[in-house]
Design a protein around this motif. Structure first.
Motif, PDB file in Angstrom:
ATOM      1  N   GLU A 142       6.936 101.363 -17.874  1.00  0.00           N
ATOM      2  CA  GLU A 142       8.053 102.276 -17.656  1.00  0.00           C
ATOM      3  C   GLU A 142       9.284 101.515 -17.171  1.00  0.00           C
ATOM      4  O   GLU A 142      10.395 101.695 -17.659  1.00  0.00           O
ATOM      5  N   SER A 143       9.044 100.641 -16.196  1.00  0.00           N
ATOM      6  CA  SER A 143      10.151  99.940 -15.577  1.00  0.00           C
ATOM      7  C   SER A 143      10.789  98.921 -16.534  1.00  0.00           C
ATOM      8  O   SER A 143      12.016  98.823 -16.646  1.00  0.00           O
ATOM      9  N   ALA A 162      12.832 100.553 -19.139  1.00  0.00           N
ATOM     10  CA  ALA A 162      14.186 100.910 -18.720  1.00  0.00           C
ATOM     11  C   ALA A 162      15.149  99.743 -18.880  1.00  0.00           C
ATOM     12  O   ALA A 162      16.349  99.926 -19.054  1.00  0.00           O
ATOM     13  N   ALA A 163      14.620  98.516 -18.816  1.00  0.00           N
ATOM     14  CA  ALA A 163      15.481  97.348 -18.976  1.00  0.00           C
ATOM     15  C   ALA A 163      15.920  97.195 -20.435  1.00  0.00           C
ATOM     16  O   ALA A 163      16.987  96.674 -20.722  1.00  0.00           O
ATOM     17  N   PHE A 164      15.082  97.684 -21.349  1.00  0.00           N
ATOM     18  CA  PHE A 164      15.395  97.537 -22.769  1.00  0.00           C
ATOM     19  C   PHE A 164      16.080  98.764 -23.350  1.00  0.00           C
ATOM     20  O   PHE A 164      17.000  98.653 -24.157  1.00  0.00           O
ATOM     21  N   PHE A 165      15.597  99.935 -22.961  1.00  0.00           N
ATOM     22  CA  PHE A 165      16.053 101.161 -23.612  1.00  0.00           C
ATOM     23  C   PHE A 165      16.900 102.003 -22.672  1.00  0.00           C
ATOM     24  O   PHE A 165      16.687 102.000 -21.469  1.00  0.00           O
ATOM     25  N   PRO A 166      17.827 102.774 -23.226  1.00  0.00           N
ATOM     26  CA  PRO A 166      18.614 103.668 -22.382  1.00  0.00           C
ATOM     27  C   PRO A 166      17.882 104.978 -22.096  1.00  0.00           C
ATOM     28  O   PRO A 166      17.029 105.401 -22.870  1.00  0.00           O
ATOM     29  N   LYS A 170      12.959 105.297 -21.920  1.00  0.00           N
ATOM     30  CA  LYS A 170      11.969 104.491 -21.210  1.00  0.00           C
ATOM     31  C   LYS A 170      10.632 105.232 -21.159  1.00  0.00           C
ATOM     32  O   LYS A 170       9.588 104.609 -21.107  1.00  0.00           O
TER      33      LYS A 170
END
Lengths: 293, 423
Positions: free
Chosen positions: A256-257, A260-264, A268
C-alpha cells in the motif's frame, strides 16, 4: 506513474512495515475467529473502535497513559468477546453462513450507532506531546507511536503464537480449528474453545485499537478503515492461517505504502485489490494456506 | 433503473388517488398539476427536507450542517412562523444520505413524495449531483448547503441554488490572498505544490491550476490520496520532495488530522507555509481543539462567517448553546444561510407551491445573512454572485479571519513559524 527517488522509496517501505504491524494484529484476530469457528466477523472493526475509545477515555478521564491502557483494553475486549460469543454467536453456530454474516453485520451497526449516540461523531485525538515525536534515521522518518505500535503488535503476536503452540488450551483451539469432530472425540469442550477463540480474537483487535489511538483519530466509524485492509490480509495469508496473517499484514502494508509512491490517489489501493483478485483467482487458499481438504 | 421504476409506480398511485379525490370533490384539475395543488393548499405546516450524512465517515460535518438548518427554522418558528402565510410553521424532515449518492437519491424521492416544498443538502458534491437531479425532475427547489463542485450548477438546472462560494472562487481567492501575503511581507513566492484528497479535492486542484498563473504562481506538482487512507506518510514525503514555496492542502477533517501530524513528523516547512484551500480541517474548531499546539498558525482559504457581523456572532453563540456535541463550524454558515433564503422566499411568495417558491428564490436579494460579502443574489445558473472565500488563520487556539481586511478580525502572522516553535 512517476518513478520515486531512493529516499522516498525507503521512507515508504519503512512506513509500510510499521502500518503492516497494525494490519497484522487486526487480521490475526479475524483469522483466528474464522479458523476456529468458520465465521467471518463483520463486527471486528467496531470492536477495534471500542478498543480505541477505551484508551481515549482512560486517558481523558483518568490520565492513564495510552500504552498502559493495554492492561485494560485487552481484558475488557476479551470479556466482551466472550459475552458476544456466548449470547449472540452460539445460537447461530449451526445456522446457514449468511445468517451468521448478517448477525455480525447487525452487531457492528449496533455498536457503531451506539458509539455515535454516546460519544457523537466527533474526531478525537490523544494530544500528548511525546506522541508527536519522530526519529530520523538517514533520510527516513520514523514516527514514535507507530514504532511502538509495531513492536507491541509483534510482541503480542509472538505471545499468542507461543500460547497456541505450547499450551494445552492453545492446542485445543488449534485442534478445534483443524478438525471439529476429532476435537470433540478426544474430549475437547468445543463451546468453551469457541468462546475463548472469539475472546482472544476480540482482545487482539482491541489491542490494535489501543495501539493505533496514539497516531490515529478516534471516531465511531474508524474501525472500518483498518478492517477492510485486514480482510484482504486474511485472504492473502490464507483464511485461518496465523503466520499468513502476520506476514500478509506486513506485505500488504508495504504494498500500500510503496503503491502510494508510484501511483496517485485511490490507485494505491489498486495494488492491494489487484493482489486480492489474483489470490482469489489463482491461489484461493492464500499464500500460506494449506490446501483445503 | 430500479429507482426510476419505483418513482413511476409511486406517481401512478398518486394519480389514482388524485382521480378518486377529484371524483369525490368534483374538482377539475390536470393530473400533472396535482402535486402542486396538494402542497399549495394553505398548509398549517410547511415541510422542508434536509439531506445530510449524519452517519459514516463525515457524520460530524453532516450533523453540523443539519443542526444549522434546524436552528434557522426553530428561530423562525419561535418568531411566529411565516407571516405571509398566517404564521405557518416550518418543519424540517431529516434524511441521512450516509454520504452515498444512491441513498441520497432515495432520500430526495421520499422527501418530495412526503410533501417537502424545498430540499437542503448535501455536503458532498456526488450526492448533491443526484439529489438536485431528483429535485429538478419533480420541480422542487433545492438549495445546496455545501457542495463545492462547480459542475453542480453547470447542467442548466432551474431549481438548484447555492449560497456558498464555489470551487473556482475558493481556489482563485486563495491564490489572491497568498499573493497579497507575499507582497505585504516581502517574501518571494513562486511555486505551489498541491496535496489534495480525491473527489472534491481533485475539483479544487483543477481550479487552482487554472487560477495560479493569474496571480504569478506556478503549480509544480500535485499529490492526491483517497478518503479513508490509514497512513499518509508516503504522500507527504512526496510533496515535501517537490520543494515548492507553498504547499496548498485540500481535504476533509479526518484526513486533515493525520496530515497535520505527519507534516510535523516530517518537519515539512516550506517558506510560504502550508495553506489550506476549501479545507475541512484547517479552519475547523474541532481540529483546533484536538490538535492543540500543532494547529497554531495554520491557514485556510475557505468560506467563513463574517466576524464583523454582530448577527453572525449571535447565531454562533446560540448554535453552540443549543448543540454542544457537534459545535459550530464553517459548513454551518451556509447551511444556515441557505435555510434563511428558503424562509425569506416563503415569506415573499406567500405560498409553499414549489414552482412559485422557486421563482421567489431566483429573485432573492437577501442582506441579513451571516457570511462575508454582499447580499445573496443568484445568477442564472443559481450561484450566489456575492459569495466569497476569506483567509483564516489559527491564532492562540482560535480561528480568525485575516484577509481581506474588511471581513477580518485579526492580522496575519506570516511567514508561518516552524513546527517546533509552535506553542
Amino acid at each position: 506513474m512517476n518513478f520515486p527517488g531512493l529516499p522516498l522509496l525507503l521512507q515508504s517501505i519503512v512506513s509500510g512495515i510499521l502500518m503492516g504491524g497494525v494490519y497484522s494484529l487486526v487480521a490475526i484476530g479475524l483469522t483466528l475467529i474464522f479458523g476456529v469457528m468458520q465465521i467471518i466477523n463483520f463486527a471486528h472493526g467496531s470492536l477495534m473502535m471500542l478498543g480505541m475509545f477505551t484508551t481515549y477515555w482512560l486517558y481523558v478521564l483518568m490520565g492513564v497513559d495510552p500504552y498502559l491502557s493495554l492492561l485494560f483494553s485487552i481484558p475488557i475486549c476479551f470479556v466482551l468477546g466472550l459475552l458476544i460469543e456466548r449470547f449472540l454467536i452460539t445460537p447461530v453456530l449451526d445456522a446457514p453462513a449468511h445468517n451468521q454474516l448478517l448477525l455480525t453485520l447487525g452487531l457492528s451497526l449496533f455498536i457503531e450507532n451506539l458509539a455515535l449516540f454516546l460519544w457523537s461523531p466527533n474526531f478525537r485525538t490523544l494530544d500528548i506531546p511525546y506522541l508527536q515525536t519522530a526519529v530520523t534515521v538517514g533520510t527516513v522518518m520514523i514516527s514514535f507511536p507507530k514504532l511502538v505500535a509495531f513492536f507491541f503488535a509483534l510482541l503480542l503476536t509472538a505471545f499468542l503464537y507461543y500460547f497456541l503452540k505450547n499450551t494445552d488450551l492453545g492446542k485445543a483451539i488449534r485442534a478445534a480449528s483443524m478438525e471439529r469432530e476429532g476435537a470433540l472425540t478426544v474430549g475437547i469442550n468445543l463451546r468453551w474453545v469457541y468462546c475463548l477463540a472469539f475472546g482472544i480474537g476480540t482482545a487482539c483487535v482491541g489491542a490494535a485499537g489501543t495501539l493505533s489511538a496514539p497516531f490515529f483519530y478516534v471516531n465511531p466509524s474508524v474501525g472500518g478503515i483498518f478492517v477492510i485492509t485486514a480482510y484482504v490480509v486474511v485472504v492473502f495469508g490464507g483464511m485461518g492461517n496465523f503466520i499468513g496473517a502476520l506476514v500478509g499484514g506486513l506485505i500488504i502494508g508495504v504494498a500500500e505504502s510503496v503503491g502510494a509512491a508510484f501511483f496517485p490517489g485511490q490507485l494505491k489501493k489498486f495494488i492491494i485489490y489487484f493482489i486480492f483478485i489474483l489470490i482469489l483467482l489463482f491461489k484461493p487458499e492464500g499464500i500460506f494456506g494449506r490446501r483445503s481438504e | 433503473m430500479e429507482s426510476k421504476k419505483k418513482s413511476r409506480k409511486g406517481y401512478e398511485i398518486n394519480r389514482r388517488t388524485f382521480l378518486k379525490m377529484a371524483g369525490v370533490t368534483g374538482l377539475a384539475a390536470s393530473p400533472i398539476a396535482f402535486p402542486a395543488v396538494l402542497r399549495g393548499a394553505a398548509p398549517k405546516e410547511i415541510l422542508i427536507g434536509s439531506i445530510h450524512p449524519i452517519t459514516g465517515p463525515v457524520a460530524y460535518d453532516g450533523t453540523s450542517l443539519d443542526q444549522a438548518v434546524h436552528l434557522a427554522v426553530d428561530q423562525k418558528n419561535a418568531a411566529g412562523g411565516i407571516k405571509s402565510m398566517g404564521g405557518a410553521k416550518i418543519k424540517v424532515a431529516l434524511m441521512d444520505s450516509e454520504g452515498k449518492p444512491k441513498v441520497g437519491e432515495a432520500a430526495a424521492e421520499k422527501l418530495i413524495r412526503d410533501g417537502c416544498v424545498a430540499l437542503l443538502g448535501c455536503y458532498q458534491s456526488p450526492v448533491a449531483m443526484v439529489t438536485t437531479a431528483v429535485a429538478e425532475r419533480h420541480g422542487v427547489p433545492h438549495l445546496i448547503t455545501v457542495g463545492v463542485a462547480d459542475e453542480l450548477l453547470e447542467r442548466g438546472f432551474k431549481y438548484t441554488f447555492r449560497t456558498q462560494p464555489d470551487a473556482s472562487n475558493m481556489a482563485e481567492l486563495t491564490c489572491k490572498y497568498l499573493r497579497q501575503l507575499s507582497d505585504k511581507f516581502n517574501i518571494a513566492l513562486k511555486t505551489i505544490a498541491v496535496l489534495h484528497i480525491s473527489g472534491f479535492g481533485a475539483v479544487v486542484n483543477s481550479k487552482l491550476a487554472k487560477f495560479a498563473s493569474r496571480y504569478g504562481f506556478e503549480i509544480i506538482g500535485s499529490v492526491s490520496y483517497g478518503i479513508g487512507t490509514p497512513d499518509i506518510t508516503t504522500e507527504i514525503s512526496k510533496i515535501k520532495g517537490m520543494n515548492g514555496d507553498v504547499i496548498v492542502d485540500v481535504g476533509y477533517l479526518s484526513d486533515g488530522i493525520l496530515k497535520i501530524r505527519t507534516y510535523n513528523d516530517l518537519k515539512v516547512e516550506p517558506k510560504g507555509g502550508i495553506i489550506g484551500c476549501a479545507n475541512g480541517a484547517f479552519s475547523n474548531p474541532s481540529m483546533v481543539k484536538e490538535m492543540g499546539r500543532l494547529a497554531e498558525f495554520l491557514m485556510d482559504g475557505n468560506y467563513w462567517h463574517n466576524p464583523r457581523s454582530a448577527f453572525a456572532r449571535s447565531v454562533i453563540e446560540e448554535y453552540n448553546k443549543k448543540y454542544t456535541r457537534v459545535i459550530f463550524q464553517s459548513h454551518a454558515v451556509h447551511a444556515y444561510n441557505a435555510t434563511l433564503v428558503v424562509i425569506d422566499a416563503l415569506e415573499r411568495a406567500g405560498t409553499s407551491d414549489p414552482g412559485k417558491l422557486r421563482d421567489a428564490i431566483a429573485r432573492t436579494s437577501f442582506k441579513d445573512h451571516i457570511a462575508p460579502g454582499g447580499p445573496i443574489e443568484f445568477d442564472t445558473t443559481g450561484q450566489n454572485k456575492n459569495a466569497m472565500a476569506t483567509l483564516q488563520q489559527v491564532q492562540k487556539r482560535e480561528i480568525k479571519a485575516i484577509l481581506p481586511d474588511e471581513f477580518s478580525d485579526a492580522k496575519p502572522v506570516f511567514p508561518i513559524p516552524p513546527w517546533s516553535a509552535k506553542a
